[in-house]
Design a protein around this motif. Structure first.
Motif, PDB file in Angstrom:
ATOM      1  N   VAL A  42       0.860  -1.169   0.000  1.00  0.00           N
ATOM      2  CA  VAL A  42       0.000   0.000   0.000  1.00  0.00           C
ATOM      3  C   VAL A  42       0.905   1.230   0.000  1.00  0.00           C
ATOM      4  O   VAL A  42       1.638   1.465   0.963  1.00  0.00           O
ATOM      5  N   GLU A  69      -3.367   4.222   7.367  1.00  0.00           N
ATOM      6  CA  GLU A  69      -3.327   5.321   6.403  1.00  0.00           C
ATOM      7  C   GLU A  69      -3.817   4.832   5.041  1.00  0.00           C
ATOM      8  O   GLU A  69      -3.266   3.886   4.486  1.00  0.00           O
ATOM      9  N   PRO A  70      -4.848   5.460   4.478  1.00  0.00           N
ATOM     10  CA  PRO A  70      -5.297   5.051   3.140  1.00  0.00           C
ATOM     11  C   PRO A  70      -4.187   5.234   2.111  1.00  0.00           C
ATOM     12  O   PRO A  70      -3.414   6.204   2.173  1.00  0.00           O
ATOM     13  N   LEU A  99      -7.790   1.800  -3.743  1.00  0.00           N
ATOM     14  CA  LEU A  99      -7.326   2.318  -2.468  1.00  0.00           C
ATOM     15  C   LEU A  99      -7.612   1.313  -1.353  1.00  0.00           C
ATOM     16  O   LEU A  99      -8.691   0.701  -1.303  1.00  0.00           O
ATOM     17  N   PHE A 100      -6.624   1.168  -0.465  1.00  0.00           N
ATOM     18  CA  PHE A 100      -6.749   0.234   0.652  1.00  0.00           C
ATOM     19  C   PHE A 100      -6.160   0.866   1.899  1.00  0.00           C
ATOM     20  O   PHE A 100      -5.387   1.827   1.838  1.00  0.00           O
ATOM     21  N   VAL A 101      -6.487   0.256   3.028  1.00  0.00           N
ATOM     22  CA  VAL A 101      -5.850   0.594   4.287  1.00  0.00           C
ATOM     23  C   VAL A 101      -5.458  -0.718   4.964  1.00  0.00           C
ATOM     24  O   VAL A 101      -6.199  -1.710   4.882  1.00  0.00           O
ATOM     25  N   LEU A 147     -11.099   0.404   0.170  1.00  0.00           N
ATOM     26  CA  LEU A 147     -11.674   1.738   0.301  1.00  0.00           C
ATOM     27  C   LEU A 147     -12.285   2.247  -0.993  1.00  0.00           C
ATOM     28  O   LEU A 147     -12.782   3.376  -1.036  1.00  0.00           O
ATOM     29  N   VAL A 159     -13.833   7.593  -5.399  1.00  0.00           N
ATOM     30  CA  VAL A 159     -13.767   8.270  -4.106  1.00  0.00           C
ATOM     31  C   VAL A 159     -14.549   9.582  -4.200  1.00  0.00           C
ATOM     32  O   VAL A 159     -14.429  10.319  -5.178  1.00  0.00           O
ATOM     33  N   PHE A 177     -14.941   7.630   1.638  1.00  0.00           N
ATOM     34  CA  PHE A 177     -14.826   6.311   1.015  1.00  0.00           C
ATOM     35  C   PHE A 177     -16.164   5.573   1.038  1.00  0.00           C
ATOM     36  O   PHE A 177     -16.757   5.353   2.107  1.00  0.00           O
ATOM     37  N   THR A 207     -16.637   1.840   3.034  1.00  0.00           N
ATOM     38  CA  THR A 207     -16.707   1.854   4.497  1.00  0.00           C
ATOM     39  C   THR A 207     -18.072   2.319   4.991  1.00  0.00           C
ATOM     40  O   THR A 207     -18.600   1.799   5.978  1.00  0.00           O
TER      41      THR A 207
END
Length: 998
Positions: free
Chosen positions: A782, A807-808, A842-844, A854, A860, A869, A872
């Motif tokens: 990431v 953190e995204p 996008l991930f966290v 995300l 987004v 996001f 979520t």
């Protein structure tokens, strides 16, 4: 003077010696002592190829109830008449019940006897029932000893309990692997049984009668030897021996018949290796059968010292037949003592008579029966060591101390664990090794994997659909026929061919046939723009089924129709042999295959499929090479631990990655059965799960909501489902599925559009997590990413910074195979000369290293306060009580967008029951700037063909007007009713809404 006091009576000694000699000579000459007993009278009322039907006491009128008794394959039908007065048929007759017995004869003496299958016996019992019902006009009670009881269960299920008043069994195992004879471990026995079924037993290799007798005796050698010694010691006492002589002769000589090889193979494969008596989905005469079809009352006799029909295995009928009232009667005997001997004469058969009278004439409930309760294996439900000692060894009973039992239990547990670990390694390691060895020139494809399975397991079942069963060999033959049809229609290797078909066997066959030919299957969705997909995929030909013919002809000038029946009566509207071709009318035997044809030519680097995804609201082709397919298939099969013991219920459409890659692909790699369905509703789901013996269910998005959230949904609590696998399931639905199936887990997959990253939540423990990369798939990282500016963040050394925990960031996948690269590849990212593919998602990552999705970069919502996001929000709101579906979308210009969450409520839930407090609590873990600006209740949220909630209609409405079913987020992050007054005070309420994201 000689004293004779204390000396033995010489006359008595001489008499004893003479009696011993006389009786021994009789045994040597005739095989036993002449007891003078006569068998109960019977007449053979019907003779057929598989059986003779006996009616006992034929000269007496039959006015009472009728019972049909079924022997095991290896035991003579005379087992129900071993002793003159205590025999089953005599006792039942004295109680006003007419006994009938199915006599299978001895296979080695019957025409075609050594070719008999297990299904032949079940069908024979069913035919016998029809004969008796026709003759008497009454329903019958169906009984069976040992495997004869298994036949009784299977027949009752096969007939859906038609004309069967009750089923009565004696030491008949159902949950076979829960408790095996002599405590043998299931992890060792199951693969051994499968090996023997496939490699050893055929019509040329069968079990002879003496082998069956010896095998039975070896199950308890101490008891066998003791019985023989006791017989010899009493050989002088003829009167004492005569009381047990008929029973002894039956066990030692007369009571055994041969087993046919095919029947043994089918028993080992279906009911030992795959344990399908309890899981369902076994095959009888081409039909899929499950014991859940039994609805009549059941009485099972359980032997406390029975090491063949172990109590736990016998009690498996409770979970296998949930719609039946199940009772048991327990006896302190072994396997044979359940039906023959003094205890059987005093307990078993009088209880059977009382049972039949209770059900047939409203008599009193028998005193010696009770409702059966199922005990999970491993909790004392089998034959205890003390029972074995008490009833088998006797003289060494004090050896079974509690300490010894504890040690034996620990050793057995260790043995089972070791075997389970070894078995899992044997399955998984070769798959991962093969995946790691794939190079660009390696020949691998869907059709090649299917061909390998056919060579190794051709007669095993592959497709289950509409109660039909197709084996690997049958499917392979159909694939080759379709290949011939495609060649006849001018299809060549490498050509892109559209596939627009419902999820049916024909669709899977077409995809495999295109793979075998070396063409590229373009998977089309009926709910999208088919013509646009064809243009994007550079395709001009569509293979379709009759259901989708209109859509296909509207999108292409050349359509090939397959499936939906064949024959002279078939009529395809518009078929002209040019624009529309009915492939079912092509005779594959008349097609001359060209010299260039080579089956399964696909290399790892070759394009195999084209799927489609959406990016920025537009359709985007998703090319999948054979290597990408193999990565997904092998990885998913390993993560799901699929084997040939599994039956996978394929619900997603094949144009979705979950349908093609993680369901079809993984199932083929696992050599599992594929069950297909015509629809998704609670009744169909429950019926097909039990009929097919489904162990794994595949899904997409909100698909399972239509099942588990329906108030009418009911399913057997002992259903065989162990796993749900798919993608896109919301947090709330996840919780509902776990409540409905507490013993199953959820395996959530995620794959990027180019296939560079394949993730899976293997443990299933973290709600809404997509886990980590599958073994042997590309590693991922990431990367720190400025979402508002769409750019990677650089560290002090000039390399891209890795995102911190929580953190995204942007997901990158390591580019290890140059022949697979389809997207953007960055070099020198985290270190010199490394290569990483940009996923666009996008991930966290959490502290454990698990990933949470995300959303894609282009989906987004970019508000003034920063990114919001969508996934979520959807997961959080889906967990609110009463909420059914959720879809979140954004309207307005990037940087000033407004996030709106729309929800529907479950049936029966009123809109005013949803409160602002519930919404605040649901989103409480998020900072206020990550919560939606508006939350609204709507009547309906449309679904895609893959059951993904769509925001298209809602986006077209723009900013919703104030009303009683809508809330807004205030400056402190709390939710309040969205009134006209509130809207007038909100700056963003007047923002432009030209741009939208959903």
């Amino acid at each position: 003077m000689v004293s004779w006091e204390g000396l033995p009576d010489l006359g008595g000694v001489v008499d004893r010696v003479l009696a011993t000699a006389q009786n021994g000579l009789e045994v040597l000459r005739y095989g036993g002592l002449e007891t003078g007993t006569e068998p109960a009278p019977f007449a053979v009322v019907e003779t057929r190829r598989m059986f003779k039907l006996r009616r006992y006491f034929p000269d007496e009128p039959s006015t009472g109830p009728n019972i049909v008794l079924v022997p095991p394959m290896m035991v003579s039908a005379n087992v129900y008449d071993v002793t003159e007065h205590n025999g089953a048929v005599s006792i039942l007759h004295r109680n006003g019940i007419t006994p009938w017995v199915v006599d299978f004869g001895s296979p080695e003496r019957e025409e075609g006897g050594l070719e008999r299958t297990l299904a032949d016996h079940v069908v024979a019992v069913s035919e016998a029932i029809d004969l008796i019902v026709e003759a008497t006009g009454q329903d019958i009670h169906l009984g069976g000893y040992s495997q004869g009881g298994m036949f009784a269960y299977q027949t009752a299920a096969y007939r859906s309990s038609k004309n069967i008043a009750s089923v009565i069994t004696f030491g008949s195992p159902v949950d076979v692997l829960a408790a095996l004879p002599l405590g043998m471990p299931a992890g060792l026995v199951a693969p051994a049984a499968e090996f023997l079924a496939e490699r050893s037993f055929t019509q040329n290799l069968w079990v002879r009668d003496w082998m069956a007798r010896t095998g039975f005796q070896l199950l308890d050698p101490v008891k066998t030897i003791r019985s023989r010694i006791d017989f010899l010691r009493r050989l002088h006492d003829r009167e004492a021996l005569l009381t047990r002589e008929d029973q002894r002769r039956f066990l030692e000589a007369d009571g055994w018949v041969a087993w046919s090889g095919p029947a043994i193979a089918e028993l080992l494969r279906q009911f030992v290796a795959h344990n399908r008596m309890v899981s369902g989905g076994f095959v009888i005469n081409g039909d899929l059968v499950s014991l859940t079809e039994i609805t009549c009352p059941v009485l099972a006799f359980v032997g406390e010292a029975d090491d063949i029909g172990q109590p736990t295995a016998v009690r498996g009928i409770v979970k296998a037949a949930p719609d039946a009232e199940v009772y048991e009667s327990t006896l302190p005997v072994g396997h044979f003592g359940l039906v023959v001997g003094s205890t059987a004469g005093q307990h078993t058969w009088p209880t059977v008579a009382d049972w039949v009278t209770w059900l047939s004439a409203d008599g009193p409930r028998p005193d010696l029966i009770r409702e059966m309760e199922y005990v999970e294996s491993g909790h004392g439900g089998g034959v205890s060591l003390s029972s074995r000692i008490t009833h088998g060894v006797g003289a060494v009973a004090d050896a079974g101390s509690a300490y010894s039992r504890e040690i034996l239990g620990l050793l057995n547990s260790f043995q089972r664990t070791s075997i389970a670990v070894a078995s899992e390694s044997v399955r998984t390691v070769p798959r991962l090794l093969r995946l790691g060895q794939i190079q660009s020139g390696t020949r691998i494809s869907l059709s090649k994997l299917m061909a390998e399975n056919t060579r190794k397991h051709g007669e095993n079942e592959l497709f289950l659909f509409e109660n039909r069963v197709l084996t690997h060999s049958q499917v392979d033959a159909r694939i080759n026929n379709v290949v011939a049809g495609l060649v006849e229609c001018g299809i060549r290797p490498g050509q892109h061919i559209g596939v627009l078909m419902d999820t049916r066997p024909s669709a899977l066959v077409v995809i495999a046939a295109l793979s075998r030919l070396g063409a590229v299957a373009v998977l089309l969705a009926a709910d999208a723009d088919v013509r646009e997909m064809m243009l994007l995929a550079d395709s001009s030909v569509i293979v379709t089924d009759p259901n989708n013919l209109d859509l296909a002809t509207a999108a292409s000038d050349r359509v090939l129709v397959l499936g939906g029946g064949s024959g002279d009566s078939r009529s395809i509207e518009g078929a002209d042999g040019d624009t529309i071709i009915d492939m079912e009318q092509i005779d594959p035997d008349q097609v001359e295959m060209p010299s260039w044809y080579r089956p399964d030519p696909g290399l790892a680097g070759d394009l195999a499929f084209i799927l489609f995804s959406r990016s920025k609201g537009k359709l985007v082709p998703w090319p999948v090479t054979n290597h990408r397919f193999a990565m997904s298939a092998f990885g998913a099969a390993s993560a799901a631990a699929l084997t040939d013991h599994d039956t996978v219920y394929c619900l997603p459409p094949l144009h979705h990655a979950s349908g093609l890659l993680t369901t079809l692909g993984a199932t083929v790699v696992g050599r599992s059965r594929i069950a297909l369905s015509n629809g998704i509703d609670p009744e169909t789901f429950s019926t097909e799960v039990r009929r097919y013996g489904v162990t794994v269910v595949s899904y997409t998005w909100s698909m399972l909501a239509q099942v588990v959230r329906d108030p009418a949904f009911r399913i057997n609590q002992h259903n065989p489902i162990r796993l749900f696998m798919g993608s896109g399931m919301s947090g709330g639905l996840w919780e509902d599925v776990c409540k409905s199936f507490p013993r199953a887990r959820i395996l959530e997959f995620f794959a990027t559009a180019d296939g560079s990253a394949i993730l899976a939540n293997v443990t299933g423990e973290k709600l809404s997590s997509v886990g980590r990369p599958l073994p042997e798939t590309n590693p991922v990282e990431v990367a720190a990413y400025d979402i508002m500016r769409d750019q990677l963040l650089i560290d002090e050394h000039g390399y891209v910074r890795r995102a911190e925990v929580g953190e995204p960031g942007l997901l990158l996948a390591k580019a290890r195979h140059k022949f697979d690269v389809n997207g953007t590849v960055l070099r020198d990212v985290f270190a010199a000369r490394d290569r990483w593919e940009v996923s666009g998602h996008l991930f966290v990552r959490d502290a454990d290293g698990d990933l949470f999705f995300l959303g894609s970069v282009d989906r987004v919502i970019k508000a003034e306060t920063g990114p919001i996001f969508i996934p979520t929000i959807n997961h959080a709101l889906s967990r609110v009580t009463g909420i059914d579906k959720v879809v979140t979308y954004g309207i307005g210009e990037p940087g000033h967008q407004i996030a709106i969450a729309a929800v529907t409520l479950r049936p029966g839930v009123k809109a005013d029951s949803l409160t602002a407090t519930q919404l605040r609590v649901a989103l409480g873990e998020f900072p206020s700037v990550l919560r939606p600006h508006l939350i609204r209740v709507v009547d309906e949220i449309p679904l895609s063909a893959s059951f993904r909630p769509l925001s298209t209609v809602l986006l077209a409405e723009g900013l919703p007007k104030p009303g009683p079913r809508i809330w807004y987020r205030d400056e402190e992050g709390r939710y309040r009713r969205y009134t006209r007054t509130a809207a007038a005070k909100l700056d963003w309420a007047a923002a432009p809404v030209d741009d939208a994201i959903g």
